[in-house]
Scaffold this active site. Structure first.
Site, PDB file in Angstrom:
ATOM      1  CE1 TYR A  34      54.736  55.761  45.532  1.00 61.22           C
ATOM      2  CE2 TYR A  34      54.614  53.367  45.338  1.00 61.22           C
ATOM      3  CZ  TYR A  34      54.933  54.607  44.800  1.00 61.22           C
ATOM      4  OH  TYR A  34      55.425  54.689  43.509  1.00 61.22           O
ATOM      5  CB  VAL A  56      62.265  51.755  38.059  1.00 59.33           C
ATOM      6  CG1 VAL A  56      63.167  52.302  36.963  1.00 59.33           C
ATOM      7  CG2 VAL A  56      60.867  51.445  37.537  1.00 59.33           C
ATOM      8  N   GLY A 104      59.207  66.099  37.598  1.00 59.76           N
ATOM      9  CA  GLY A 104      60.129  65.175  38.275  1.00 59.76           C
ATOM     10  C   GLY A 104      61.246  64.757  37.348  1.00 59.76           C
ATOM     11  CB  ALA A 105      62.675  66.326  34.394  1.00 61.16           C
ATOM     12  CG  ASN A 121      58.362  60.892  36.475  1.00 56.15           C
ATOM     13  OD1 ASN A 121      58.387  59.666  36.598  1.00 56.15           O
ATOM     14  ND2 ASN A 121      59.325  61.671  36.965  1.00 56.15           N
ATOM     15  NE  ARG A 127      60.820  68.535  45.619  1.00 51.68           N
ATOM     16  CZ  ARG A 127      60.723  67.585  46.537  1.00 51.68           C
ATOM     17  NH1 ARG A 127      60.171  67.859  47.702  1.00 51.68           N
ATOM     18  NH2 ARG A 127      61.156  66.360  46.302  1.00 51.68           N
ATOM     19  CG  ASP A 163      56.804  71.443  46.102  1.00 52.03           C
ATOM     20  OD1 ASP A 163      55.951  70.621  45.717  1.00 52.03           O
ATOM     21  OD2 ASP A 163      57.334  71.406  47.217  1.00 52.03           O
ATOM     22  CB  VAL A 164      54.062  69.138  41.355  1.00 52.91           C
ATOM     23  CG1 VAL A 164      54.970  69.134  40.135  1.00 52.91           C
ATOM     24  CG2 VAL A 164      54.351  67.950  42.273  1.00 52.91           C
TER      25      VAL A 164
HETATM   26  P1  NDP Z   1      63.229  59.473  41.820  1.00 50.72           P
HETATM   27  O1  NDP Z   1      63.256  59.725  43.288  1.00 50.72           O
HETATM   28  O2  NDP Z   1      64.476  59.028  41.154  1.00 50.72           O
HETATM   29  O3  NDP Z   1      62.649  60.736  41.058  1.00 50.72           O
HETATM   30  C1  NDP Z   1      61.533  61.423  41.532  1.00 50.72           C
HETATM   31  C2  NDP Z   1      61.399  62.758  40.837  1.00 50.72           C
HETATM   32  O4  NDP Z   1      60.220  63.416  41.317  1.00 50.72           O
HETATM   33  C3  NDP Z   1      62.576  63.669  41.111  1.00 50.72           C
HETATM   34  O5  NDP Z   1      62.915  64.327  39.928  1.00 50.72           O
HETATM   35  C4  NDP Z   1      62.031  64.655  42.126  1.00 50.72           C
HETATM   36  O6  NDP Z   1      62.674  65.906  41.949  1.00 50.72           O
HETATM   37  C5  NDP Z   1      60.574  64.740  41.672  1.00 50.72           C
HETATM   38  N1  NDP Z   1      59.698  65.264  42.716  1.00 50.72           N
HETATM   39  C6  NDP Z   1      59.408  64.681  43.901  1.00 50.72           C
HETATM   40  N2  NDP Z   1      58.621  65.502  44.615  1.00 50.72           N
HETATM   41  C7  NDP Z   1      58.403  66.603  43.856  1.00 50.72           C
HETATM   42  C8  NDP Z   1      57.680  67.805  44.044  1.00 50.72           C
HETATM   43  N3  NDP Z   1      56.992  68.044  45.173  1.00 50.72           N
HETATM   44  N4  NDP Z   1      57.655  68.733  43.055  1.00 50.72           N
HETATM   45  C9  NDP Z   1      58.353  68.511  41.921  1.00 50.72           C
HETATM   46  N5  NDP Z   1      59.053  67.395  41.678  1.00 50.72           N
HETATM   47  C10 NDP Z   1      59.082  66.459  42.644  1.00 50.72           C
HETATM   48  O7  NDP Z   1      62.081  58.379  41.622  1.00 50.72           O
HETATM   49  P2  NDP Z   1      61.506  57.641  40.315  1.00 50.72           P
HETATM   50  O8  NDP Z   1      62.105  58.160  39.080  1.00 50.72           O
HETATM   51  O9  NDP Z   1      61.584  56.201  40.588  1.00 50.72           O
HETATM   52  O10 NDP Z   1      59.989  58.065  40.418  1.00 50.72           O
HETATM   53  C11 NDP Z   1      59.287  58.729  39.382  1.00 50.72           C
HETATM   54  C12 NDP Z   1      57.848  58.280  39.409  1.00 50.72           C
HETATM   55  O11 NDP Z   1      57.786  56.895  39.131  1.00 50.72           O
HETATM   56  C13 NDP Z   1      57.139  58.466  40.762  1.00 50.72           C
HETATM   57  O12 NDP Z   1      55.828  58.919  40.527  1.00 50.72           O
HETATM   58  C14 NDP Z   1      57.145  57.070  41.351  1.00 50.72           C
HETATM   59  O13 NDP Z   1      56.076  56.893  42.239  1.00 50.72           O
HETATM   60  C15 NDP Z   1      56.981  56.237  40.098  1.00 50.72           C
HETATM   61  N6  NDP Z   1      57.386  54.843  40.177  1.00 50.72           N
HETATM   62  C16 NDP Z   1      58.649  54.478  40.566  1.00 50.72           C
HETATM   63  C17 NDP Z   1      59.002  53.144  40.611  1.00 50.72           C
HETATM   64  C18 NDP Z   1      60.328  52.666  41.086  1.00 50.72           C
HETATM   65  O14 NDP Z   1      60.473  51.465  41.385  1.00 50.72           O
HETATM   66  N7  NDP Z   1      61.342  53.504  41.143  1.00 50.72           N
HETATM   67  C19 NDP Z   1      58.047  52.104  40.208  1.00 50.72           C
HETATM   68  C20 NDP Z   1      56.751  52.595  39.828  1.00 50.72           C
HETATM   69  C21 NDP Z   1      56.460  53.908  39.796  1.00 50.72           C
HETATM   70  P3  NDP Z   1      63.081  66.943  43.086  1.00 50.72           P
HETATM   71  O15 NDP Z   1      63.437  66.166  44.317  1.00 50.72           O
HETATM   72  O16 NDP Z   1      64.241  67.672  42.481  1.00 50.72           O
HETATM   73  O17 NDP Z   1      61.886  67.819  43.254  1.00 50.72           O
HETATM   74  C1  8X3 Z   2      57.337  51.883  43.187  1.00 50.11           C
HETATM   75  C2  8X3 Z   2      57.480  50.396  43.161  1.00 50.11           C
HETATM   76  O1  8X3 Z   2      56.903  48.262  44.436  1.00 50.11           O
HETATM   77  O2  8X3 Z   2      58.315  49.907  45.535  1.00 50.11           O
HETATM   78  O3  8X3 Z   2      56.073  52.272  42.771  1.00 50.11           O
HETATM   79  O4  8X3 Z   2      55.967  50.300  45.252  1.00 50.11           O
HETATM   80  S1  8X3 Z   2      57.137  49.712  44.672  1.00 50.11           S
END
Ligand code: NDP
Ligand code: 8X3
Length: 256
Positions: free
Chosen positions: A156, A189, A12-13, A90, A37, A63-64
């Site tokens: 979720y 975040v 998820g980078a 991530n 992806r 795709d993971v």
């Molecule tokens: P973003 O949507 O900004 O990033 C998510 C990343 O995950 C993207 O790079 C996306 O890439 C990748 N991803 C999603 N589905 C797939 C898949 N099937 N295969 C490969 N890659 C995938 O969200 P965040 O950075 O906020 O989220 C990252 C992590 O942090 C998640 O696990 C989320 O649950 C967690 N999190 C987020 C919080 C928040 O408030 N934002 C708080 C707590 C946890 P692509 O679409 O290119 O595949």
């Molecule tokens: C993402 C943060 O509070 O929207 O994990 O679920 S929250």
């Protein structure tokens, strides 16, 4: 621990926390394997990182959820990148916010398959090598939603409670192997997360982060780096980082 030349795989980078982890780990000298992806996003990110840091990066569009594809990517890594030192699990997402009795089966499958099974898929292909080499570090990105259940967050939150259980399972089963495990739970975040959750409804997504100062992706990435750079005999098992204005998933000091 010095990360110079260490191989760090981040899922998820292509956005948000994963993207920031790529930047922060590269600044610490780690070579990167980036998975998402949207490979075009990874290519752009790598270019930016390489301008500032003398590191090697492999970008993989994958795709993971696709177990076969994940296995193939990891098996086909060039020799130099085979011995993965750090895995940042991530990749993840939320879809929708509905009462459980009104939830969408498609949304549920997507969250369960990505956040739980995707994380397991990647880990299953990488952990045997870490165990064999008696070293490695897995950082699982959970959430405050893995410690609480908020209204309409049902599935979720389920996936993030599962991440916590998987982290614990890893800690138990990997004990004695030298492989370290960290469960990193962020609060709110500001990333593409809400945009994805609300399927491109930017107004709704923006509102989630208004009236207070949310965490940045970099805030979280720096915590991941801190955990990964402790000496080998130190494991940070579980860590929660929230915005100062956030007490729980529902108690938020919004000034509006
Ligand atoms: P973003 O949507 O900004 O990033 C998510 C990343 O995950 C993207 O790079 C996306 O890439 C990748 N991803 C999603 N589905 C797939 C898949 N099937 N295969 C490969 N890659 C995938 O969200 P965040 O950075 O906020 O989220 C990252 C992590 O942090 C998640 O696990 C989320 O649950 C967690 N999190 C987020 C919080 C928040 O408030 N934002 C708080 C707590 C946890 P692509 O679409 O290119 O595949
Ligand atoms: C993402 C943060 O509070 O929207 O994990 O679920 S929250």
């Amino acid at each position: 621990m010095n990360l110079q030349g260490k191989i760090t795989l981040i899922t998820g980078a292509s956005a948000g926390i994963g993207e920031a982890c790529a930047e922060v780990f590269a600044e610490a000298g780690a070579n990167l394997i980036l998975i998402a992806r949207r490979k075009n996003k990874l290519d752009e990110l790598s270019k930016r990182i390489k301008v500032k840091n003398d590191v090697e990066i492999i970008n993989i569009g994958c795709d993971v959820r696709n177990r076969k594809e994940v296995g193939k990517c990891i098996e086909e890594l060039p020799e130099k990148f085979r011995n993965i030192d750090i895995l940042v699990n991530n990749a993840g997402l939320a879809r929708g916010m509905n009462k459980i009795q009104e939830g969408s089966f498609e949304d549920w499958d997507e969250m369960l398959d990505t956040n739980i099974k995707g994380l397991l898929n990647v880990s299953r292909f990488i952990l045997p090598g870490m165990v064999e080499r008696k070293s490695g570090h897995v950082v699982n990105i959970g959430s405050l939603a893995g410690r609480e259940v908020y209204p309409n967050g049902n599935v979720y939150c389920t996936t993030k409670h599962a991440v916590k259980a998987i982290s614990k399972g890893m800690l138990v089963d990997l004990n004695g192997t030298g492989v370290r495990v960290t469960n990193l739970d962020p609060g709110l975040v500001e990333t593409e997360f809400s945009e994805v959750r609300f399927r491109g409804d930017s107004e709704k997504a923006k509102k989630i982060y208004q009236g207070y100062t949310p965490l940045t992706s970099r805030d979280v990435a720096e915590v991941a780096l801190f955990c990964a750079t402790r000496p080998q005999h130190v494991t940070i098992q579980d860590i929660l980082v929230t915005p100062t204005d956030q007490a729980t998933t529902t108690i938020l000091n919004k000034k509006m």
